[in-house]
Design a protein around this motif. Structure first.
Motif, short mmCIF file in Angstrom:
data_model
loop_
_atom_site.label_atom_id
_atom_site.label_comp_id
_atom_site.label_asym_id
_atom_site.label_seq_id
_atom_site.Cartn_x
_atom_site.Cartn_y
_atom_site.Cartn_z
N ILE B 120 0.87 -1.17 0.00
CA ILE B 120 0.00 0.00 0.00
C ILE B 120 0.90 1.21 0.00
CG2 ILE B 120 -1.81 1.25 1.19
CD1 ILE B 120 -2.48 -1.32 2.63
N ILE B 121 0.73 2.05 -0.99
CA ILE B 121 1.49 3.29 -1.04
C ILE B 121 0.48 4.41 -0.96
CG2 ILE B 121 2.99 4.71 -2.46
CD1 ILE B 121 4.07 2.08 -3.60
N GLU B 122 0.50 5.15 0.14
CA GLU B 122 -0.54 6.14 0.33
C GLU B 122 -0.23 7.42 -0.45
OE1 GLU B 122 -2.44 6.59 4.02
OE2 GLU B 122 -1.88 4.61 4.73
N SER B 123 -1.08 8.41 -0.30
CA SER B 123 -1.08 9.52 -1.25
C SER B 123 0.12 10.42 -1.08
CB SER B 123 -2.36 10.33 -1.09
OG SER B 123 -2.53 10.68 0.25
N ASN B 124 0.47 11.10 -2.17
CA ASN B 124 1.50 12.13 -2.20
C ASN B 124 2.88 11.65 -1.80
OD1 ASN B 124 -0.30 14.27 -2.93
ND2 ASN B 124 -1.07 14.16 -0.87
N GLY B 139 3.41 5.34 4.05
CA GLY B 139 2.42 6.31 4.46
C GLY B 139 2.31 7.48 3.51
N LYS B 140 1.60 8.50 3.96
CA LYS B 140 1.36 9.68 3.12
C LYS B 140 2.57 10.59 3.14
CE LYS B 140 -3.39 9.68 4.39
NZ LYS B 140 -4.37 10.23 5.28
N ASN B 141 2.74 11.36 2.09
CA ASN B 141 3.78 12.39 2.02
C ASN B 141 5.18 11.87 2.32
OD1 ASN B 141 1.83 14.45 1.62
ND2 ASN B 141 1.40 14.35 3.78
N VAL B 154 7.39 -4.15 6.02
CA VAL B 154 7.95 -2.91 6.55
C VAL B 154 6.85 -1.89 6.52
CG1 VAL B 154 9.50 -1.03 5.98
CG2 VAL B 154 10.33 -3.33 5.96
N LYS B 155 6.81 -1.04 7.51
CA LYS B 155 5.81 0.00 7.53
C LYS B 155 6.54 1.33 7.60
CE LYS B 155 2.02 1.50 10.42
NZ LYS B 155 0.89 1.53 9.52
N ILE B 156 6.24 2.21 6.68
CA ILE B 156 6.85 3.53 6.67
C ILE B 156 5.75 4.50 7.09
CG2 ILE B 156 8.15 5.19 5.31
CD1 ILE B 156 9.54 2.66 5.07
N LEU B 157 6.01 5.21 8.16
CA LEU B 157 4.98 6.10 8.69
C LEU B 157 4.79 7.30 7.79
CD1 LEU B 157 5.98 5.98 12.41
CD2 LEU B 157 4.14 4.75 11.31
N ASP B 158 3.76 8.07 8.05
CA ASP B 158 3.52 9.27 7.25
C ASP B 158 4.65 10.26 7.42
OD1 ASP B 158 -0.05 9.46 8.00
OD2 ASP B 158 1.12 8.10 6.76
#
Lengths: 162, 238
Positions: B120-124, B139-141, B154-158
């Protein structure tokens, strides 16, 4: 639009399909510059003068919201999502992804504005500085590689883009 | 009875809750559907749903494995190097997926970019990694620097900025600028991610035509025809 006739875009500039030159004032772009797709140069309230051998990547936004001419030097690398609103930008700078230079700021030569860094209004980034991190720390280093990096990319890209 | 809206609505279960990530016992099945306008999306044979407003360059070099959702505004630069997207990925609005470049013997070459399954690749976000393995949630941005290697789970936070050449070990959470390990993930994160993407895909559903509005459409058409009989009637946008 009538303004696009006043643009002085050099013949060797590679303006790709979805890059946009907008605004009601003339935009001058020097030779060998490459505008990636989705890059936006918006001469909203004043003209923009861009030097040679620059590289503007996707979603980069260069807006002139003042009456004066915005001057951007040579060999700059404006990465994905960077936003430049300042009037005077020097040469051989690197604006990393999602960085933002506000109106009223100024950037010298050979600087690196790190990723997601905001240069606020009234701030002048001196020559040879690197701005990085959440707190916008600065460090002066001798960044002489910027021109070579950009030149390499400029050599490789025209064969890939159209 | 769900409201039919024209904007994409994302279920709350897709958003991160806290920095110290703890797995819940069960994943809530989102009850609301995410509607998309069927005309603004291309649906391929493999089940990919790619928005027509997404900007794909070099589409011959972009390989999408199946059941992936690409939302509008996404820029995928396949013209620089090959881009492989796995199956069941979700790439949200205005993200930029761009193969990184590398200086090699005085020349710049562009390194192919591989994204694994169930990502999942969130917006921006700006993705310039060399490889993103399976079950990664960005995450976002975010800014994922050049030539990064994100392992599985792996989880990358906003709002994180990953420096170039970062290697993210599996089952970690990265955050901050520069991106550093902030937390660890339990081994069941793989199944959590898989469920998230699969339920997102299952609920990403064409907007059904409202029977009320079609009656209004036919009424509008008849008035148009009576006014200008020479014009051919066209179905108005739902």
């Amino acid at each position: 639009m009538a303004d696009r006739k006043d643009d002085k875009v050099d013949k060797s500039v590679l303006v790709t399909r979805r890059s946009m030159l907008e605004g009601s004032f003339p935009i001058e772009i020097g030779p060998n510059t490459i505008l990636h797709p989705e890059c936006r140069i918006h001469a909203h309230k004043g003209p923009i003068k861009i030097g040679s051998n620059n590289l503007f990547e996707e979603q980069s936004v260069i807006v002139n919201n003042t009456d004066q001419t915005m001057v951007i030097g040579d060999y700059n690398l404006v990465e994905v999502g960077a936003r430049i609103k300042a009037i005077s930008i020097g040469s051989r700078n690197v604006f990393e992804c999602k960085s933002s230079v506000a109106l009223g700021a100024a950037v010298g030569n050979d600087c690196v504005i790190g990723a997601a860094v905001t240069i606020c209004s009234g701030d002048k980034v001196e020559d040879n500085t690197v701005v990085y991190g959440k707190d916008r720390e600065r460090r002066t280093i001798k960044t002489k590689r910027n021109q070579a990096d950009v030149q390499c990319a400029l050599n490789a890209l025209p064969k890939l883009l159209f | 009875h769900f409201p039919i809206s024209s904007r994409i609505w994302r279920p709350a279960s897709l958003l991160p809750r806290a920095i110290m990530f703890e797995l819940h016992g069960t994943v809530e099945e989102p009850t609301r559907k995410i509607y998309f306008d069927a005309k603004s999306y291309i649906q391929t044979k493999l089940g990919n749903k790619i928005s027509k407003k997404s900007i794909l360059y070099g589409s011959s070099k972009i390989r999408v494995l199946g059941k992936t959702i690409v939302e509008p505004g996404v820029v995928i630069r396949g013209d620089l190097a090959t881009v492989d997207l796995g199956k069941n990925c979700v790439i949200c609005e205005n993200s930029v997926i761009r193969p990184p470049d590398q200086r090699y013997q005085g020349k710049t070459i562009f390194v192919p970019l591989k994204i694994g399954d169930h990502c999942i690749i969130e917006s921006n976000s700006v993705i310039q990694a060399a490889k993103i393995a399976d079950y990664v949630h960005v995450g976002k941005n975010c800014v994922i620097g050049k030539r990064c290697m994100l392992s599985s789970c792996v989880k990358i936070l906003d709002n994180t900025v990953l420096a170039p050449n970062t290697v993210c070990p599996p089952f970690t959470v990265f955050g901050g600028s520069p991106g550093k390990v902030v937390a660890r993930l339990p081994p069941s994160y793989q199944f959590f991610c898989m469920e998230q993407t699969m339920t997102y895909y299952r609920n990403f559903v064409e907007k059904p035509r409202d029977p009320g509005s079609s009656a209004r459409q036919s009424a509008r058409q008849s008035t148009r025809q009576s006014r200008a009989p020479s014009r051919t009637s066209k179905v108005s946008k739902s």
